[in-house]
Design a protein around this motif. Structure first.
Motif, PDB file in Angstrom:
ATOM      1  N   LYS A 226       0.888  -1.318   0.030  1.00 55.07           N
ATOM      2  CA  LYS A 226       0.126  -0.111  -0.069  1.00 55.07           C
ATOM      3  C   LYS A 226       0.985   1.140   0.129  1.00 55.07           C
ATOM      4  N   ARG A 227       0.284   2.215  -0.575  1.00 58.03           N
ATOM      5  CA  ARG A 227       0.884   3.758  -0.473  1.00 58.03           C
ATOM      6  C   ARG A 227       0.377   4.414   0.964  1.00 58.03           C
ATOM      7  N   VAL A 228       1.329   4.733   1.821  1.00 51.69           N
ATOM      8  CA  VAL A 228       1.242   5.314   3.125  1.00 51.69           C
ATOM      9  C   VAL A 228       1.542   6.761   3.290  1.00 51.69           C
ATOM     10  N   LEU A 229       0.659   7.389   3.943  1.00 49.49           N
ATOM     11  CA  LEU A 229       1.153   9.040   4.481  1.00 49.49           C
ATOM     12  C   LEU A 229       1.112   8.766   5.812  1.00 49.49           C
ATOM     13  N   ASP A 230       2.134   9.337   6.510  1.00 51.80           N
ATOM     14  CA  ASP A 230       2.568   9.376   7.947  1.00 51.80           C
ATOM     15  C   ASP A 230       2.892  10.707   8.104  1.00 51.80           C
ATOM     16  N   VAL A 231       1.660  11.475   8.638  1.00 52.72           N
ATOM     17  CA  VAL A 231       1.530  12.818   9.169  1.00 52.72           C
ATOM     18  C   VAL A 231       1.879  13.340  10.748  1.00 52.72           C
ATOM     19  N   CYS A 232       2.847  14.433  10.666  1.00 54.70           N
ATOM     20  CA  CYS A 232       3.240  14.513  12.213  1.00 54.70           C
ATOM     21  C   CYS A 232       4.103  13.425  12.299  1.00 54.70           C
ATOM     22  N   SER A 233       5.164  13.032  11.655  1.00 53.74           N
ATOM     23  CA  SER A 233       5.919  11.803  11.841  1.00 53.74           C
ATOM     24  C   SER A 233       7.109  11.926  12.826  1.00 53.74           C
ATOM     25  N   TYR A 234       7.434  12.908  13.221  1.00 58.79           N
ATOM     26  CA  TYR A 234       8.477  13.129  14.179  1.00 58.79           C
ATOM     27  C   TYR A 234       9.926  12.234  13.600  1.00 58.79           C
ATOM     28  N   LEU A 235      10.363  11.173  14.233  1.00 58.34           N
ATOM     29  CA  LEU A 235      11.418  10.546  13.862  1.00 58.34           C
ATOM     30  C   LEU A 235      11.103   9.281  12.740  1.00 58.34           C
ATOM     31  N   GLY A 236       9.822   9.468  12.396  1.00 57.19           N
ATOM     32  CA  GLY A 236       9.359   8.296  11.324  1.00 57.19           C
ATOM     33  C   GLY A 236       9.016   6.865  11.784  1.00 57.19           C
ATOM     34  N   ALA A 237       8.875   7.031  12.842  1.00 59.33           N
ATOM     35  CA  ALA A 237       8.462   5.665  13.656  1.00 59.33           C
ATOM     36  C   ALA A 237       7.131   4.922  12.950  1.00 59.33           C
ATOM     37  N   TRP A 238       6.036   5.429  12.628  1.00 61.83           N
ATOM     38  CA  TRP A 238       5.020   4.940  11.997  1.00 61.83           C
ATOM     39  C   TRP A 238       5.407   4.610  10.485  1.00 61.83           C
ATOM     40  N   GLY A 239       5.918   5.672   9.896  1.00 61.68           N
ATOM     41  CA  GLY A 239       6.198   5.454   8.611  1.00 61.68           C
ATOM     42  C   GLY A 239       7.171   4.136   8.138  1.00 61.68           C
ATOM     43  N   LEU A 240       8.397   4.382   8.806  1.00 60.83           N
ATOM     44  CA  LEU A 240       9.291   3.307   8.663  1.00 60.83           C
ATOM     45  C   LEU A 240       8.760   1.871   9.132  1.00 60.83           C
ATOM     46  N   ARG A 241       7.985   1.715  10.072  1.00 60.53           N
ATOM     47  CA  ARG A 241       7.439   0.471  10.351  1.00 60.53           C
ATOM     48  C   ARG A 241       6.535  -0.070   9.273  1.00 60.53           C
ATOM     49  N   ALA A 242       5.786   0.990   8.587  1.00 66.08           N
ATOM     50  CA  ALA A 242       4.843   0.410   7.630  1.00 66.08           C
ATOM     51  C   ALA A 242       5.833   0.135   6.355  1.00 66.08           C
ATOM     52  N   ALA A 243       6.867   0.669   6.177  1.00 68.58           N
ATOM     53  CA  ALA A 243       7.707   0.366   4.919  1.00 68.58           C
ATOM     54  C   ALA A 243       8.314  -0.974   5.132  1.00 68.58           C
ATOM     55  N   ALA A 244       8.799  -1.343   6.400  1.00 65.40           N
ATOM     56  CA  ALA A 244       9.353  -2.412   6.741  1.00 65.40           C
ATOM     57  C   ALA A 244       8.377  -3.760   6.753  1.00 65.40           C
ATOM     58  N   LEU A 245       7.173  -3.137   6.978  1.00 63.35           N
ATOM     59  CA  LEU A 245       5.848  -4.332   6.989  1.00 63.35           C
ATOM     60  C   LEU A 245       5.403  -4.649   5.449  1.00 63.35           C
ATOM     61  N   ALA A 247       4.791  -2.005   3.011  1.00 60.43           N
ATOM     62  CA  ALA A 247       4.214  -0.774   2.018  1.00 60.43           C
ATOM     63  C   ALA A 247       5.044  -0.461   0.844  1.00 60.43           C
ATOM     64  N   SER A 248       4.393  -0.146  -0.115  1.00 51.74           N
ATOM     65  CA  SER A 248       5.149   0.111  -1.427  1.00 51.74           C
ATOM     66  C   SER A 248       5.927   1.257  -1.531  1.00 51.74           C
ATOM     67  N   GLU A 249       5.199   2.458  -0.832  1.00 62.14           N
ATOM     68  CA  GLU A 249       5.601   3.822  -0.879  1.00 62.14           C
ATOM     69  C   GLU A 249       5.281   4.398   0.560  1.00 62.14           C
ATOM     70  N   VAL A 250       6.125   5.191   1.256  1.00 52.94           N
ATOM     71  CA  VAL A 250       5.755   5.961   2.402  1.00 52.94           C
ATOM     72  C   VAL A 250       6.065   7.378   2.171  1.00 52.94           C
ATOM     73  N   VAL A 251       5.277   8.369   2.557  1.00 55.23           N
ATOM     74  CA  VAL A 251       5.661   9.555   2.670  1.00 55.23           C
ATOM     75  C   VAL A 251       5.596  10.110   4.037  1.00 55.23           C
ATOM     76  N   ALA A 273      15.398   3.515   1.937  1.00 56.15           N
ATOM     77  CA  ALA A 273      15.626   4.826   1.186  1.00 56.15           C
ATOM     78  C   ALA A 273      14.771   4.655   0.066  1.00 56.15           C
ATOM     79  N   ASP A 274      14.547   3.464  -0.737  1.00 53.36           N
ATOM     80  CA  ASP A 274      14.062   3.370  -1.906  1.00 53.36           C
ATOM     81  C   ASP A 274      12.417   3.326  -1.787  1.00 53.36           C
ATOM     82  N   LYS A 275      11.817   3.330  -0.459  1.00 51.81           N
ATOM     83  CA  LYS A 275      10.475   3.270  -0.112  1.00 51.81           C
ATOM     84  C   LYS A 275       9.966   4.667   0.488  1.00 51.81           C
ATOM     85  N   VAL A 276      10.963   5.159   1.333  1.00 51.51           N
ATOM     86  CA  VAL A 276      10.416   6.513   2.043  1.00 51.51           C
ATOM     87  C   VAL A 276      10.836   7.640   1.560  1.00 51.51           C
ATOM     88  N   LYS A 277      10.037   8.613   1.797  1.00 48.20           N
ATOM     89  CA  LYS A 277      10.346   9.843   1.557  1.00 48.20           C
ATOM     90  C   LYS A 277       9.783  10.879   2.671  1.00 48.20           C
TER      91      LYS A 277
END
Length: 401
Positions: A226-245, A247-251, A273-277
């Motif tokens: 899935k394509r994931v948007l992580d808002v108010c990300s701080y250190l990226g905990a939600w977004g990076l966890r999603a990428a590791a699980l 997700a096809s793309e994380v912002v 780095a190939d998944k997260v911006k």
């Protein structure tokens, strides 16, 4: 008969002991019999024996005559002084719970009132502890706290991160320093097979939000491919966890330049780095820009800072949560997953959900609650102290109405 402590008495008015005997730990200034025990007779942070109106002991605590919450109960009965021995005992009890919950030493070790240590927070990052005192009483007890932590945990270092705004209400200064040992920064925290760099001095709170760990674990069933948007990300905990699980793309979006830099560094550190911006932007502004660009995400995560820090902020904060959730749903795919959270104690769970529902109806969509979210078990809720139950959230499916 066992020995009792020799602390000055703080006597309550008639009937004002009920809440304490039911389990709460706070005494408000209007509950004290100031004719018998004037608050002006105490120094900020001074230890005391708390008695009811008939002079029957309730327990041992500490006083701050300048605070609305003028005393906090630490130990019931008068047998235990506020000393190293008491802290060793409480830390051992707290540690036994966390070791039952977690395989690795990354968690909140002490959660204030819920662990019988009101005004004290300790987070554990491997062999380094990061502690906060938010009351004058606990500030006075830093030395026995440190001694107890060394005995129970044998840490390499203990940092004091004492810059919380609540300290102002206690007349305490803001500072951060190394209280014991040696430790280079940043620290490291491990979660979900990932490693994150954490700055307990320059970062938010103690540097990491352990209270969301169990909620982030919920992502596993919803983000693969899935394509994931992580808002108010701080250190990226939600977004990076999603990428590791999977997700096809994380912002990841955060308003702080240092947070965005940290997200990028954590992304590189974990080979994602190939998944997260990472994007530096205001949450509301960026969601509006994404809406105008007709961007769509399969999963939208909203984990903002507290919008309601005081009861009087509820009306304004409630609207902020509603607007944020509606904007989040406007960039959500037709059959998408919305994760929304509030760390505002004064924002009831029912009002957070009501705001989500209002936004969904305005957009002619239907929200389905799949999982109700709360703070992780290393932040236990004290049944008699509602203030310990602060984090609430929902994982929802949002579909066309």
């Amino acid at each position: 008969m066992s020995e009792t402590v020799d602390y000055p008495a703080l006597v309550l008015k008639r009937g004002e002991d009920t809440r304490l005997r039911a389990g709460h730990l706070w005494v408000f200034s209007n509950e004290v019999d100031v004719q018998r025990t004037p608050l002006t007779g105490f120094e900020p942070g001074q230890a005391c024996a708390i008695l009811d109106s008939r002079d029957k002991p309730i327990g041992v605590g500490y006083v701050n005559p300048h605070s609305l919450i003028c005393a906090r109960l630490v130990s019931r009965g008068l047998e235990h002084a506020l000393d190293r021995s008491l802290f060793v005992h409480r830390l051992n009890i707290a540690l036994s719970l966390r070791e039952r919950l977690y395989e690795a030493p990354y968690y909140r070790l002490v959660f204030g009132e819920a662990d019988g240590l009101p005004g004290l927070t300790i987070d554990r990052f491997g062999d380094v502890l990061v502690a906060q005192t938010t009351t004058a009483g606990m500030e006075r007890l830093k030395e026995p706290i440190t001694e107890a932590a060394i005995k129970v945990l044998k840490p390499a270092a203990l940092w004091w991160k004492n810059d919380a705004s609540i300290r102002e209400l206690e007349g305490l200064p803001a500072y951060a320093d190394l209280g014991y040992g040696e430790a280079s920064l940043p620290l490291r925290v491990r979660e979900g097979g990932l490693e994150f760099a954490v700055d307990p001095i320059g970062g938010q709170k103690t540097g990491w939000f352990y209270d969301q760990q169990a909620n982030r674990d919920q992502l596993a069933r919803f983000v693969k491919g899935k394509r994931v948007l992580d808002v108010c990300s701080y250190l990226g905990a939600w977004g990076l966890r999603a990428a590791a699980l999977g997700a096809s793309e994380v912002v990841c979006v955060d308003a702080s330049a240092s947070a965005v830099e940290a997200i990028e560094a954590n992304t590189e550190r974990n080979g994602l780095a190939d998944k997260v911006k990472a994007v530096r932007a205001d949450a509301f502004d960026h969601l509006r820009a994404l809406r105008e660009a007709r961007e769509r995400f399969d999963v939208v995560i909203l984990d903002p800072p507290a919008f309601v820090k005081r009861r009087k902020d509820l009306a304004e904060g409630r609207q902020a949560y509603r607007r944020l959730n509606e904007l989040g749903m406007q960039v959500l795919a037709k059959d998408g997953i919305l994760v929304t959270c509030s760390c505002s104690y004064h924002m009831p769970r029912s009002l957070l959900l009501e705001g989500v529902q209002h936004g969904a109806r305005h957009l002619e969509r239907q929200a389905q609650v799949l999982v109700q979210l709360q703070q992780a078990p290393d932040h236990p809720i004290h049944p008699a102290i509602p203030e310990t139950d602060y984090l609430k959230g929902f994982l929802l499916r949002v579909v066309p109405a």
